[in-house]
Design a protein around this motif. Structure first.
Motif, short mmCIF file in Angstrom:
data_model
loop_
_atom_site.label_atom_id
_atom_site.label_comp_id
_atom_site.label_asym_id
_atom_site.label_seq_id
_atom_site.Cartn_x
_atom_site.Cartn_y
_atom_site.Cartn_z
N SER A 47 0.83 -1.21 0.00
CA SER A 47 0.00 0.00 0.00
C SER A 47 0.86 1.26 0.00
O SER A 47 0.54 2.25 -0.68
CB SER A 47 -0.93 0.01 1.22
N LEU A 48 1.96 1.24 0.76
CA LEU A 48 2.86 2.40 0.78
C LEU A 48 3.51 2.60 -0.60
O LEU A 48 3.66 3.73 -1.06
CB LEU A 48 3.94 2.21 1.84
N SER A 49 3.86 1.51 -1.26
CA SER A 49 4.41 1.62 -2.61
C SER A 49 3.35 2.16 -3.57
O SER A 49 3.64 2.99 -4.44
CB SER A 49 4.91 0.26 -3.10
N LEU A 50 2.11 1.69 -3.41
CA LEU A 50 1.03 2.16 -4.27
C LEU A 50 0.80 3.66 -4.09
O LEU A 50 0.54 4.38 -5.06
CB LEU A 50 -0.25 1.38 -3.97
N ILE A 51 0.90 4.13 -2.84
CA ILE A 51 0.79 5.57 -2.58
C ILE A 51 1.85 6.33 -3.38
O ILE A 51 1.56 7.37 -4.00
CB ILE A 51 0.93 5.85 -1.08
N ASN A 52 3.07 5.82 -3.37
CA ASN A 52 4.15 6.44 -4.12
C ASN A 52 3.81 6.51 -5.60
O ASN A 52 3.95 7.56 -6.24
CB ASN A 52 5.44 5.65 -3.90
#
Length: 334
Positions: free
Chosen positions: A68-73
């Motif tokens: 999810s944090l990568s997707l936010i990026n």
């Protein structure tokens, strides 16, 4: 012949393109094979049991959190791509801009990431613009990435002792390159200077000069400010992901140190020129983690997981988005 004598025009694919395609594939698969062999060797050296024990500490929910944090990026940087494209004069919908940006990740592991320029093909089909008019877009996108990584890395180094003073030149190089790329007058002079030195390839240099002149649209603070802020938020999210992963594994490391290690490793991998930074990024991350007190088995497990949730996750998303972007752009062209 000079650059001024050349009028940029579409160029047909060279006759040697199929040969280069298979050569690039061979290089890619060779790098992947070497990476797999090296990874297996590291796991053997540290012990399968220790590495597997570290990997088992990560729950499915935690793994989803990292994704999810990568997707936010990716979504934030996709929004930045849309912001830059609108400033250039393109009027594509936000969903199409994000689709193009994410779809380009499917080509991340091409040499030099040159395959990501497939985004330009989709844009030319949907907008009817010539490729020369949108060439500044990927240049600006990469420039703001480098500037943001340099700024965040510099701040993280200031707050931690990770990597010592050695990380500062890398941050300075990233910011300096971004400044040059987004300053059209300076960039044009560099292009013209390179052409004067080589006295070869007038047509490619003419395209570069035309693109350099078009970069001025991204220089005003009302454009560069939001673009840089979005970029910084995106890369900070990746630093947080590595920090959380190491915390879950029991490593004693700060957020600033984890962010420094992630960004320095990413930049180091990019400087190798290998597709996706394969090999270089992993090696740099392993060394920096162990230098900062992380056990070798934890460093290996953390490096493996974070590369899966960043590089390979991006490629996976890109492969899902690629056919959709290709289909929509073909329909728009017809």
């Amino acid at each position: 012949m000079t650059m001024a004598d050349v009028t940029p025009s579409p160029v047909a694919p060279p006759a040697g393109a199929p040969r280069r395609f298979w050569r690039d594939r061979a290089v890619l698969y060779g790098l992947l094979a070497l990476f797999a062999v090296g990874l297996a060797g590291l796991i053997s050296a540290t012990g399968w049991e220790e590495t597997w024990a570290e990997l088992k500490k990560i729950t499915a929910l935690q793994f989803i959190g990292l994704l999810s944090l990568s997707l936010i990026n990716y979504l934030i940087r996709g929004a930045r791509w849309h912001l830059l494209s609108r400033e250039l004069g393109l009027r594509l919908a936000l969903r199409h801009s994000v689709l193009h940006f994410v779809g380009g990740f499917a080509m991340t592991i091409t040499p030099g990431r040159i395959g990501e320029l497939v985004r330009l093909r989709w844009i030319t089909r949907m907008s009817g613009w010539r490729v020369e008019r949108i060439t500044p877009l990927p240049l600006a996108d990469r420039a703001f990435d480098m500037a943001a990584m340099g700024c965040v890395l510099g701040g993280a180094v200031f707050l931690s002792q990770a990597g010592g003073i050695s990380a500062i030149p890398v941050a300075a190089l990233a910011v300096g390159t971004a400044i040059i790329v987004t300053r059209p007058t300076l960039l044009v002079k560099l292009v013209e200077g390179a052409f004067a030195l080589l006295r070869r390839f007038p047509r490619p240099f003419a395209r570069l000069r035309q693109a350099a002149r078009s970069m001025g649209v991204f220089s005003p603070l009302r454009v560069s400010g939001p673009a840089l802020v979005l970029s910084c938020i995106g890369w900070i999210a990746e630093g947080i992901a590595l920090f959380l992963l190491l915390q879950w594994m029991g490593a004693d490391i700060t957020l600033a140190t984890a962010t420094t290690i992630f960004l320095f490793s990413t930049l180091a991998g990019g400087l190798t020129g290998a597709p996706g930074g394969l090999g270089g990024a992993e090696a740099a991350m392993m060394v920096l983690l162990t230098m900062n007190g992380v056990e070798l088995s934890q460093a290996l497990a953390a490096t493996t997981v974070i590369r899966i949730t960043t590089l390979w996750y991006a490629i996976g998303l890109g492969m899902l988005a690629f056919p959709v972007a290709e289909t929509l752009s073909r329909k728009a062209r017809t």
